[in-house]
Design an enzyme around this catalytic site. Structure first.
Site, PDB file in Angstrom:
ATOM      1  CG  ASN A  92      -1.733   1.354   1.337  1.00 18.68           C
ATOM      2  OD1 ASN A  92      -1.707   1.944   0.636  1.00 18.68           O
ATOM      3  ND2 ASN A  92      -2.260   1.348   2.755  1.00 18.68           N
ATOM      4  CB  SER A 130       5.961  -1.723  11.736  1.00 16.30           C
ATOM      5  OG  SER A 130       5.544  -0.577  12.018  1.00 16.30           O
ATOM      6  CD  GLU A 134      -2.815   5.412   6.798  1.00 17.85           C
ATOM      7  OE1 GLU A 134      -2.575   5.449   5.781  1.00 17.85           O
ATOM      8  OE2 GLU A 134      -1.688   4.803   7.422  1.00 17.85           O
ATOM      9  CD  GLU A 164      -3.190  -2.399   7.311  1.00 20.39           C
ATOM     10  OE1 GLU A 164      -2.346  -2.808   6.771  1.00 20.39           O
ATOM     11  OE2 GLU A 164      -3.947  -1.188   7.187  1.00 20.39           O
ATOM     12  CE  LYS A 205      -0.020   3.235   4.766  1.00 15.59           C
ATOM     13  NZ  LYS A 205       0.110   3.398   6.193  1.00 15.59           N
ATOM     14  N   GLY A 253       3.119   2.357  10.543  1.00 12.69           N
ATOM     15  CA  GLY A 253       4.179   3.467  10.458  1.00 12.69           C
ATOM     16  C   GLY A 253       4.825   3.868  11.877  1.00 12.69           C
ATOM     17  CG  HIS A 295      -5.667   1.826   5.478  1.00 11.15           C
ATOM     18  ND1 HIS A 295      -5.128   2.909   6.364  1.00 11.15           N
ATOM     19  CD2 HIS A 295      -4.655   0.941   5.177  1.00 11.15           C
ATOM     20  CE1 HIS A 295      -3.750   2.643   6.568  1.00 11.15           C
ATOM     21  NE2 HIS A 295      -3.555   1.397   5.836  1.00 11.15           N
TER      22      HIS A 295
END
Ligand code: 13P
Length: 249
Positions: free
Chosen positions: A8, A211, A96, A166, A10, A172, A94
Site C-alpha cells: 500500500n 510495520s 487512515e 492492521e 499510500k 508506521g 484502511h
C-alpha cells in the site's frame, strides 16, 4: 493457501519513482515468487503500473473507492473507473480512511458490497487503536468492525474478499505486533469469518499489516492464519518489498 504480499503506497511516489520501482521489482522477481503480489499505488499511477507490470503476475489495485456507480461526488472514484484503469482490487476501510477521513463501518460495508458486485477484489481492513488494546478491547473492536463491514453480504459473493488485520498502533510506528499477537487476532478473525460466512469464511486470506519489514515478514507469515501481509513503508522500495515477497515462500 497461497500467501498474498500487498504493498500500500499510500500518498507516495511520483510517476518517475513508480516507474523506477517497477523496473527494479520486475528484475528482482526472477525467478517468480510463490506468493501473490499486489500493489496499491495512488489513483493516477494505476494505469502506468498496470502497463509496467503487464508481463508479470503482479496485480494493481486502488486504495479506496466510492460505493456509488457514478455521479456528483467530487474527488471520488468508482469501482468501474478502477476496473477501467486496469485495477483488479481495492483497499477498503484502511484505518487512515477511518481515522483521518471519518469513514464509518456502514460506509465500509457499502463499499465492500459495491466492489464485489463490480468484480473488484476488496481488501477490507480492521484493527484496534493502542487505547483500545490497552483497555482490553482488541477482540471487541476487531470483531465488531468485521461484522459491520460484512453485514448482509451474500456468502456466494465473497470468493475474492481479503481481510487485513492492521493494529493501528503498529502502522508506521516501527512497532510490529509480535507473531504471537498477530496469530491470536488472526485466529479470532478466522473463527468469526466462519461464523459470518460459513465454509466460504475458511478460504478467505487474512493479511497482517503494521510495520512489516523484510526481517519480520517471514516469521509473521509462518503463523497459522497469517496468510500474507499488507505493507506500507517497506513497499515503497523495491529491495525491501522483494525481501518481504521472498520471505513469504
Ligand atoms: P506500515 O507498513 O508503514 O506500518 O503501514 C502499514 C499499512 O498501513 C499498510 O496498509
Amino acid at each position: 493457501m497461497k500467501h498474498l504480499v500487498a504493498g500500500n503506497w499510500k500518498m507516495n511516489h511520483t510517476s518517475r519513482e513508480a516507474a523506477e520501482f517497477a523496473r527494479r521489482l520486475i528484475e528482482k522477481m526472477k525467478p517468480r515468487p510463490s506468493a501473490d503480489v499486489w500493489i496499491f499505488p495512488p489513483f493516477m499511477l494505476i494505469q502506468a503500473m498496470v502497463k509496467a507490470f503487464e508481463k508479470s503476475d503482479v496485480r494493481i489495485g486502488g486504495q479506496n473507492m466510492h460505493h456509488e456507480k457514478k455521479g456528483a461526488f467530487t474527488g471520488e472514484v468508482s469501482a468501474d473507473q478502477l476496473l477501467d484503469a486496469g485495477a483488479k482490487a481495492v483497499i477498503i476501510g484502511h484505518s487512515e480512511r477511518r481515522q483521518i477521513f471519518q469513514e464509518t463501518d456502514a460506509q465500509v460495508n457499502l463499499k465492500v458490497k459495491a466492489a464485489l458486485a463490480a468484480g473488484l477484489a476488496p481488501v477490507m481492513c480492521v484493527g484496534e487503536t493502542l487505547a483500545e488494546r490497552e483497555s482490553g478491547r482488541t477482540s471487541d473492536v476487531v470483531l465488531s468492525q468485521l461484522r459491520a463491514g460484512l453485514k448482509s453480504i451474500d456468502r456466494k459473493s465473497v470468493a475474492t474478499l481479503e481481510i487485513a488485520y492492521e493494529p493501528v498502533w503498529a502502522i508506521g510506528t516501527g512497532r510490529t505486533a509480535t507473531p504471537a499477537q498477530a496469530a491470536e487476532v488472526h485466529a479470532l478473525v478466522r473463527k468469526e469469518l466462519r461464523e459470518i460466512l460459513g465454509d466460504a469464511g475458511a478460504g478467505i486470506r487474512i493479511l497482517y499489516g503494521g510495520s512489516v519489514k523484510p526481517d519480520n515478514a517471514k516469521d509473521l507469515m509462518s503463523r497459522p492464519d497469517v496468510n500474507g501481509c499488507l505493507v506500507g513503508g517497506a513497499s515503497l522500495d523495491a529491495d525491501s518489498f522483494a525481501g518481504i515477497i521472498f520471505g513469504a515462500q
